[in-house]
Design an enzyme around this catalytic site. Structure first.
Site, mmCIF file in Angstrom:
data_model
loop_
_atom_site.group_PDB
_atom_site.id
_atom_site.type_symbol
_atom_site.label_atom_id
_atom_site.label_comp_id
_atom_site.label_asym_id
_atom_site.label_seq_id
_atom_site.Cartn_x
_atom_site.Cartn_y
_atom_site.Cartn_z
ATOM 1 N N ASN A 135 0.840 -1.194 0.000
ATOM 2 C CA ASN A 135 0.000 0.000 0.000
ATOM 3 C C ASN A 135 0.879 1.249 0.000
ATOM 4 O O ASN A 135 1.326 1.708 1.029
ATOM 5 C CB ASN A 135 -0.931 -0.043 1.226
ATOM 6 N N CYS A 138 -2.136 5.386 0.509
ATOM 7 C CA CYS A 138 -2.991 6.092 1.452
ATOM 8 C C CYS A 138 -2.565 7.556 1.586
ATOM 9 O O CYS A 138 -1.428 7.841 1.970
ATOM 10 C CB CYS A 138 -2.891 5.371 2.798
HETATM 11 C C1 LIG Z 1 -12.960 3.655 4.126
HETATM 12 C C2 LIG Z 1 -11.854 3.256 3.214
HETATM 13 C C3 LIG Z 1 -10.705 2.686 3.723
HETATM 14 C C4 LIG Z 1 -9.682 2.302 2.878
HETATM 15 N N1 LIG Z 1 -8.588 1.698 3.408
HETATM 16 C C5 LIG Z 1 -7.600 1.254 2.592
HETATM 17 C C6 LIG Z 1 -6.508 0.526 3.078
HETATM 18 O O1 LIG Z 1 -6.400 0.240 4.260
HETATM 19 N N2 LIG Z 1 -5.561 0.118 2.208
HETATM 20 C C7 LIG Z 1 -5.638 0.396 0.889
HETATM 21 O O2 LIG Z 1 -4.747 -0.018 0.135
HETATM 22 N N3 LIG Z 1 -6.671 1.077 0.381
HETATM 23 C C8 LIG Z 1 -7.660 1.512 1.188
HETATM 24 N N4 LIG Z 1 -8.748 2.159 0.664
HETATM 25 C C9 LIG Z 1 -8.798 2.412 -0.789
HETATM 26 C C10 LIG Z 1 -9.558 1.334 -1.542
HETATM 27 O O3 LIG Z 1 -8.925 0.079 -1.429
HETATM 28 C C11 LIG Z 1 -9.670 1.658 -3.050
HETATM 29 O O4 LIG Z 1 -8.373 1.739 -3.586
HETATM 30 C C12 LIG Z 1 -10.382 2.962 -3.319
HETATM 31 O O5 LIG Z 1 -11.465 3.114 -2.434
HETATM 32 C C13 LIG Z 1 -10.882 3.069 -4.760
HETATM 33 O O6 LIG Z 1 -11.842 2.086 -5.086
HETATM 34 P P1 LIG Z 1 -13.445 2.363 -5.069
HETATM 35 O O7 LIG Z 1 -13.693 3.558 -5.933
HETATM 36 O O8 LIG Z 1 -14.059 1.092 -5.574
HETATM 37 O O9 LIG Z 1 -13.816 2.633 -3.664
HETATM 38 C C14 LIG Z 1 -9.783 2.544 1.501
HETATM 39 C C15 LIG Z 1 -10.948 3.112 0.992
HETATM 40 C C16 LIG Z 1 -11.979 3.454 1.816
HETATM 41 C C17 LIG Z 1 -13.241 4.051 1.256
#
Ligand SMILES: Cc1cc2nc3c(=O)[nH]c(=O)nc-3n(C[C@H](O)[C@H](O)[C@H](O)COP(=O)(O)O)c2cc1C
Ligand SMILES: Cc1cc2nc3c(=O)[nH]c(=O)nc-3n(C[C@H](O)[C@H](O)[C@H](O)COP(=O)(O)OP(=O)(O)OC[C@H]3O[C@@H](n4cnc5c(N)ncnc54)[C@H](O)[C@@H]3O)c2cc1C
Ligand code: SF4
Ligand code: SF4
Ligand code: SF4
Lengths: 434, 447
Positions: A135, A138
């Site tokens: 990751n 973030c």
């Molecule tokens: C509440 C929340 C927590 C997230 N936590 C992480 C995380 O711990 N590690 C990570 O790699 N991405 C994290 N993400 C990002 C998601 O894995 C993803 O890359 C991002 O939300 C885009 O995809 P989506 O448009 O389908 O939500 C998080 C996203 C959200 C909404």
């Protein structure tokens, strides 16, 4: 019925739909529920070092809604998992044992020191998980501690950590990229140079969702203060799609497998990312908006579409759209289109007229014989697509491709041959055509 | 005044426009806008309210994501007559009544119309969406080709059993073919849907074969591994008043059947002044269709208040909109003949409720009527069940069956209107047929 099975870096899953590393994959109960609902795999919520990090106790999420309260964009200020490492590892092992046919990739984020990675990798390996995802994305909280996007924005760090991981584990290594960077190809190339097996993207985009005009603070706020958070959901799909396409067509990374993430909500979104080169797709916001059952629509939609097109396996269409992504200078300048309004379906709202009149080329008449009537004036229409974009009725305005005769606007004969900017007479840097 | 019952009250063109599709097929744009209103609810109340348990949020989302064929498969997997149900279900008292959008804005998602959008799309493609399982070698007899029988036969065929349907009439479909109001199932939809359902294969439809006349229950029980009875209701209730035998007094069900089978609707004979007795869907359908054929005055008389009518508020308002006069709190006393010996008028006694019981008020009135349509309910005819060796228990005049639709006889199942405790709706009959088939399948394969 089409076969949805995927094999990504040797990681097999019954379908390409994985849950992205996020709250839906933070614990055994969720992941078990997800697998029961039919998801092909998960990327476990990012693990870090102990002592585990601490989340805020106020609101973590903000949203952009339509007036009908449909969720269009989501943001969060959540950190990586706030549960002890040992608990997560134990659960990962148990789930993998119970669901051997599903993909389990473990997301990791530890400080930028080789020792830290050397310590955690064997622990993850021991769970039987199929692979790891680094990751580097973030954008909030963790980046301020020198991790996440802080690493992802420096290609040298990306390469370095990817290499440490490759040297210290036999699991496939996926590098998850941040979109908070000018040229996403740089970290992608760095990941490849470091030996990474694949990239995944996008993580969330830096954002402030709104301002509370009563308390004059960003919303959502915690005790009167707010901060930037990561943006995701349907609204970010175009950005993600563009970044995926850049990596898929970059000569240096075109063979690098991609797991696409960002706003994937329906089977069609998934098919588009796959056509653009993604071997699997990851979903977070759609599951957080509708629940795990949403995967049923995605699976049936993708499979019905494949049947309709005659594809029997996903690799028959993965990457098929990539060759059609090009640079502006290679677009065909002799390709002439004019807007056409279907009078049968036109509801006479006048939106096409006013946007063209006020902001474009005054190419749509609003009246005929004293009646409201909207029609395109070919002598002014540049074929820009604005009217198509604003018309509320699907397929009411279409673009007609002119293949012969004269373009009434330019007075020039339609040239059926391809011709682009590189050879155009107006281009001072043109190259002579052979 | 002499009785005036005849056809050609309106021109063919007028009748055609009167009987046009009640809810025309949604355009793609309309379907998208409507589908976008669905919240994809968790444990959705609409699903619980649908007797066949169609996964409504899923099928609506499949429409939204431009997958109408997938949507239709979701629907037909739970309800093989989903196309007809989309047209005839009183959605205002089923799925749409409990839609959360009804709670939010008093305007439910138009589930029935979206269901039709999807199923029409798939049927237009002309490909049957389900395949039969490997043959089991088991044979099942189904009696009655109405919604219950057809649904049962289809599900049995899907599971690999061979089915023979015995149908007394010359066409299959049951009340879908003979009873549903013409403007709800235009363009021979009942026949087209039956063909579509039977195209799965493994089902033989024998028409003109009546149980109790051409074949006996004893024989079926002997020749087949299981028997399903979907006989519907063969008899109609009588008014039990003087003048009921007069020319011009007609069973509403027969009137509707003649209308449904007429090669040219405008030729169907209807009175100038029509009085319909009853308060259910049949009464409304008979009244509305009389009006659409050109009857000048149509009055529906029901013995209790509007809220006690079986016809939903929507159906009542539809009748009013078409010009039917609804009168409440009166029971018919006597039908009088005119000088030509045919029905000419009907007299009523006004009623009111006292301590939950209906009593006469002593006040009377009379309505002119050259046609009186009786729609006060139908009854089950047990005669065909009489066999030397087989006996099945009845309950309240209909067949007694458990939740798995098994009767008191171990080889016989039953469902639809013929069974006690049902709702007398097409969709409920379809569910009965499906449940019976699942139970038969379990019994035959030990699954
Ligand atoms: C509440 C929340 C927590 C997230 N936590 C992480 C995380 O711990 N590690 C990570 O790699 N991405 C994290 N993400 C990002 C998601 O894995 C993803 O890359 C991002 O939300 C885009 O995809 P989506 O448009 O389908 O939500 C998080 C996203 C959200 C909404
Ligand atoms: C006028 C009218 C309008 C209606 N409108 C609606 C509506 O709008 N919406 C709705 O949901 N419901 C409506 N209903 C109710 C609905 O039609 C029934 O609930 C449904 O058709 C019951 O299905 P079934 O298969 O049990 O019986 P049926 O449809 O009655 O089918 C029974 C079949 O068995 C055959 N049969 C009977 N006896 C024998 C025998 N001895 N041997 C062989 N075959 C036999 C019959 O010929 C018939 O084909 C209406 C009913 C009527 C009468
Ligand atoms: S925007 Fe579309 S619907 Fe509105 S006037 Fe223009 S063409 Fe017609
Ligand atoms: S079958 Fe009838 S009740 Fe069930 S969802 Fe469809 S329209 Fe509603
Ligand atoms: S209750 Fe209404 S909004 Fe909810 S799932 Fe059913 S149709 Fe959709």
């Amino acid at each position: 019925m089409a076969n949805l099975q995927t094999n990504f870096l040797g990681i097999k899953s019954p379908n390409p739909f994985w849950l992205a590393s996020a709250p839906p994959t933070d614990r055994e109960v969720n992941v078990t529920r997800a697998f029961k609902a039919g998801w092909g795999g998960v990327v476990w919520k990012t693990l870090g070092e102990d002592p585990h990090i601490v989340n805020v106790n106020g609101p973590r999420y903000g949203a952009v809604h339509s007036n009908d309260r449909r969720l269009i964009g989501l943001n969060n200020i959540e950190l990586i998992t706030d549960r002890p490492l040992e608990v997560n590892l134990r659960e990962i092992k148990a789930v993998k044992k119970a669901w051997p046919d599903r993909a389990i990739v473990v997301s990791l984020m530890v400080p930028c020191e080789e020792q830290a990675w050397k310590k955690i990798l064997p622990l993850v390996e021991e769970t039987g998980a199929d692979g790891i995802e680094l990751n580097f994305g973030c954008p909030h909280g963790m980046s301020e501690r020198g991790m996440g996007a802080a690493v992802g924005q420096v290609p040298e760090y990306v390469e370095m950590v990817a290499r440490w991981c490759k040297q210290n584990t036999r699991m496939p290594v996926i590098v998850k990229l941040t979109p908070n960077i000018t040229d996403v190809r740089q970290p992608a190339r760095a990941a490849k140079n470091g030996g990474a097996d694949a990239v995944s993207l996008i993580n969330t985009i830096n954002s402030v969702m709104g301002v509370d005009l009563d308390i004059m603070a960003p919303s959502p706020h915690i005790d009167g203060k707010g901060t930037h958070g990561g943006y995701c959901g349907p609204a970010v799909k175009p950005i993600a799609l563009s970044m995926v396409s850049e990596i898929a067509r970059d000569p240096e990374t075109k063979d690098l497998p991609i797991s696409a993430i960002g706003g994937i909500t329906t089977w069609r979104d998934a098919a588009e990312f796959m056509a653009m080169g993604a071997g699997t797709v990851q979903v977070c916001t759609a599951a957080m908006t509708y629940g795990f059952k949403i995967v049923e629509e995605m699976k049936s939609g993708l499979s019905d579409w494949m049947d309709e097109k005659g594809y029997t396996s996903v690799d028959q269409f993965v990457g098929r759209a990539v060759p059609n992504v090009t640079d502006w200078q290679y677009l065909n300048l002799n390709y002439v289109v004019k807007a056409r309004i279907d009078q049968e379906s036109c509801i006479k709202c006048g939106r096409c007229h006013i946007v063209c009149e006020d902001t474009s080329h005054q190419a749509i008449w609003a009246e005929k014989d004293g009646q409201r009537h909207f029609e395109v004036n070919d002598a002014e229409c540049v074929g820009c697509n604005l009217c198509v974009s604003v018309c509320p009725v699907e397929d009411c305005i279409t673009m007609e491709h002119l293949t012969d005769g004269v373009d009434q606007r330019t007075g020039q004969k339609i040239n059926p041959d391809y011709g682009n900017w590189t050879t155009h007479p107006n281009n001072p840097m043109r190259v002579a055509a052979e | 005044m002499p009785s005036d019952i005849r056809g050609d009250r309106l021109s063919p063109a007028e009748v055609e426009s009167n009987f046009a599709d009640l809810h025309p097929l949604l355009s793609k744009h309309e379907a998208y806008v409507e589908a976008d209103r669905c919240y994809f609810c968790h444990d959705a109340p609409c699903v619980t309210a649908c007797p066949t348990g169609i996964d409504i949020p899923l099928f609506i989302r499949q429409i939204l994501t431009d997958n109408p064929s997938g949507s239709a498969k979701t629907i037909l997997g739970a309800n093989i007559l989903g196309g007809m149900c989309a047209r005839v279900c009183p959605t205002e008292t089923l799925c749409e009544q409990v839609c959360v959008r009804e709670t939010a804005e008093q305007k439910p998602v138009r589930i029935g119309e979206l269901q039709r959008y999807a199923t029409d799309h798939l049927m237009a493609a002309g490909v049957h969406p389900f395949e039969r399982a490997a043959p089991t070698g088991k044979k099942v007899a189904v009696v009655g080709a109405g919604p219950a029988g057809v649904s049962c036969a289809h599900r049995l065929s899907m599971h690999g059993h061979d089915v023979t349907i015995y149908e007394a009439k010359s066409k299959g479909g049951g009340l879908n073919e003979y009873g549903i109001a013409a403007y709800k199932a235009v363009d021979e939809f009942a026949r087209r849907e039956l063909d579509f359902v039977l195209s799965i294969g493994g089902i033989e439809l024998k028409t003109g074969m009546a149980l109790g006349r051409d074949v006996s229950l004893d024989a079926l029980v002997g020749d087949y591994d299981a028997v399903f009875l979907g006989l519907g209701l063969g008899a109609t209730n009588g008014l039990g008043i003087a003048g009921e035998q007069l020319e011009g007094v007609v069973d509403a069900v027969d009137f509707i059947e003649d209308l449904r089978q007429a090669p040219a609707l405008e030729k169907v004979a209807v009175g100038r002044r029509v009085v319909v007795i009853g308060g259910g869907m049949t009464a409304i359908d008979a009244a509305v269709q009389s009006k659409l054929l050109g009857a000048e005055e149509v009055t529906l008389v029901y013995r209790r208040g509007a809220d006690r009518m079986n016809a939903s508020a929507y159906e009542q308002s539809l009748a009013k909109e078409k010009g039917v006069v609804l009168r409440h709190w009166a029971r018919p006393e006597k039908i009088e003949a005119g000088s030509d010996g045919k029905a000419a008028a009907i007299s009523f006694m006004k009623t009111r409720e006292e301590g939950g019981k209906l009593v006469d008020t002593g006040e009377q009135y009379e309505l002119q009527a050259d046609m009186v349509l009786k729609a006060i309910g139908q009854a089950f005819t047990p005669a065909p069940l009489k066999g030397a060796n087989t006996e099945i228990a009845l309950e309240g005049g209909r067949i007694k069956a458990g939740a798995d639709r098994r009767t008191s006889h171990p080889k016989i199942w039953a469902g639809g209107d013929a069974v006690a405790g049902g709702e007398d709706l097409t969709v409920a009959a379809v569910e009965d047929g499906k449940q019976a088939a699942l139970s038969i399948h379990a019994a035959l394969t030990g699954a």
